[in-house]
Write a protein that holds these residues in place. Sequence first.
Motif, mmCIF file in Angstrom:
data_model
loop_
_atom_site.group_PDB
_atom_site.id
_atom_site.type_symbol
_atom_site.label_atom_id
_atom_site.label_comp_id
_atom_site.label_asym_id
_atom_site.label_seq_id
_atom_site.Cartn_x
_atom_site.Cartn_y
_atom_site.Cartn_z
ATOM 1 N N LYS A 3 3.454 10.260 -9.134
ATOM 2 C CA LYS A 3 2.010 10.035 -9.237
ATOM 3 C C LYS A 3 1.290 11.373 -9.215
ATOM 4 C CE LYS A 3 2.385 5.499 -8.837
ATOM 5 N NZ LYS A 3 1.983 4.550 -9.904
ATOM 6 N N GLU A 4 0.046 11.346 -9.676
ATOM 7 C CA GLU A 4 -0.787 12.535 -9.529
ATOM 8 C C GLU A 4 -1.065 12.755 -8.042
ATOM 9 O OE1 GLU A 4 -1.524 14.564 -11.742
ATOM 10 O OE2 GLU A 4 -1.416 13.543 -13.667
ATOM 11 N N SER A 5 -1.322 14.021 -7.663
ATOM 12 C CA SER A 5 -1.588 14.303 -6.256
ATOM 13 C C SER A 5 -2.955 13.742 -5.861
ATOM 14 C CB SER A 5 -1.563 15.817 -6.003
ATOM 15 O OG SER A 5 -2.696 16.423 -6.585
ATOM 16 N N ARG A 19 -7.349 6.628 -3.062
ATOM 17 C CA ARG A 19 -7.261 5.810 -1.849
ATOM 18 C C ARG A 19 -5.966 4.995 -1.832
ATOM 19 N NH1 ARG A 19 -8.253 1.005 0.504
ATOM 20 N NH2 ARG A 19 -9.486 0.989 2.448
ATOM 21 N N ARG A 20 -5.673 4.352 -2.960
ATOM 22 C CA ARG A 20 -4.457 3.542 -3.046
ATOM 23 C C ARG A 20 -3.207 4.389 -2.816
ATOM 24 N NH1 ARG A 20 -7.242 1.091 -7.449
ATOM 25 N NH2 ARG A 20 -6.097 2.423 -8.913
ATOM 26 N N LEU A 21 -3.225 5.591 -3.403
ATOM 27 C CA LEU A 21 -2.056 6.466 -3.281
ATOM 28 C C LEU A 21 -1.876 6.954 -1.846
ATOM 29 C CD1 LEU A 21 0.253 7.906 -4.643
ATOM 30 C CD2 LEU A 21 -1.311 9.732 -5.302
ATOM 31 N N LEU A 22 -2.975 7.319 -1.183
ATOM 32 C CA LEU A 22 -2.889 7.804 0.191
ATOM 33 C C LEU A 22 -2.417 6.701 1.142
ATOM 34 C CD1 LEU A 22 -6.102 9.994 0.254
ATOM 35 C CD2 LEU A 22 -3.779 10.808 0.638
ATOM 36 N N LEU A 31 3.292 5.452 8.996
ATOM 37 C CA LEU A 31 2.210 5.953 9.843
ATOM 38 C C LEU A 31 0.902 5.210 9.587
ATOM 39 C CD1 LEU A 31 2.914 9.791 9.457
ATOM 40 C CD2 LEU A 31 3.453 8.357 11.432
ATOM 41 N N TYR A 32 1.004 4.095 8.838
ATOM 42 C CA TYR A 32 -0.204 3.373 8.462
ATOM 43 C C TYR A 32 -0.813 2.629 9.649
ATOM 44 C CZ TYR A 32 -3.277 -0.057 6.310
ATOM 45 O OH TYR A 32 -4.363 -0.820 5.996
ATOM 46 N N SER A 33 -2.147 2.636 9.684
ATOM 47 C CA SER A 33 -2.890 1.862 10.679
ATOM 48 C C SER A 33 -4.271 1.570 10.120
ATOM 49 C CB SER A 33 -3.005 2.634 11.994
ATOM 50 O OG SER A 33 -3.794 3.806 11.817
ATOM 51 N N GLU A 34 -4.958 0.569 10.695
ATOM 52 C CA GLU A 34 -6.307 0.236 10.234
ATOM 53 C C GLU A 34 -7.277 1.379 10.506
ATOM 54 O OE1 GLU A 34 -7.526 -3.416 11.931
ATOM 55 O OE2 GLU A 34 -6.033 -4.635 10.864
ATOM 56 N N GLU A 35 -7.053 2.110 11.604
ATOM 57 C CA GLU A 35 -7.923 3.252 11.917
ATOM 58 C C GLU A 35 -7.813 4.328 10.834
ATOM 59 O OE1 GLU A 35 -5.875 1.811 14.010
ATOM 60 O OE2 GLU A 35 -7.307 0.897 15.423
ATOM 61 N N PHE A 36 -6.585 4.516 10.344
ATOM 62 C CA PHE A 36 -6.409 5.500 9.273
ATOM 63 C C PHE A 36 -7.226 5.110 8.039
ATOM 64 C CE2 PHE A 36 -4.169 6.177 5.213
ATOM 65 C CZ PHE A 36 -4.287 7.552 5.117
#
Length: 253
Positions: A3-5, A19-22, A31-36
Amino acid sequence: LLKESPRWLVQKGKFNEARRLLVKIRKIDRLYSEEFEKDLDEVLRIEAEKHAKSNKKQKKYTFIHLFCTWKMMAQTLTFIKLSGSLYWNSAAIGASRWVVNIIVSIADYKLHWFGRKLINILSMLFTLASLGVMAVYMYTGHGGSILAIGTTVAIAMCSQLFIAKYLMVNELYPTAVRNVAVSAVSTMSRIGSMFSPQLFYLSDIAEWIPYAVLVGFQLVDLIIFCVFIPETKGVHLENHLPPKHKRIFGKRT
């Protein structure tokens, strides 16, 4: 599969895709969380506002911006100036370059103090020594195997010069002119490749002269490099050119 950076996507205003990529990267790293996600939305909102403001007055950067301060001018000028069986020689050169590349890669990864500038200086010193030895042996009329060995060492170390200097260019110049800087160095490298073979016509005078001239060029290059180019390993990458009051030309405030 690549993917593109996210950085590039944000710079181009493609915030939803970024956003989708991050989020995907965060999930892959577990490391995913709702706060992130909330923090990410806030960061992207700020970036969107900056992007909207910057689009009102887009800046165009050219080759001349590589010389906009005395420091950048010195760095740019420093960067852009720069027998036996054919098959066995090719094999020896390839093997020596591979060994040197592996050693340097390991040292760069393991040793914090082993930076880009040290790689360049060591490569220049080895090349300088090889050229000097070849010049002396050619002057005494005893080239032979020394010439083959010296050429192999010089080519192996020159490969490190190309790798390290291009890496330093990417790390030293701001994002705004980074591609222009790499293009300038590449262009001068091609021009050097056109003119450097002509140097060996000096062997019509004496066979040792081309090597002696190369020793002089390499020595000057080493001195200029040590004076004007800083260490770039681990430095913070700049995004913008220096402010106008620090530039040589342009409107001063």
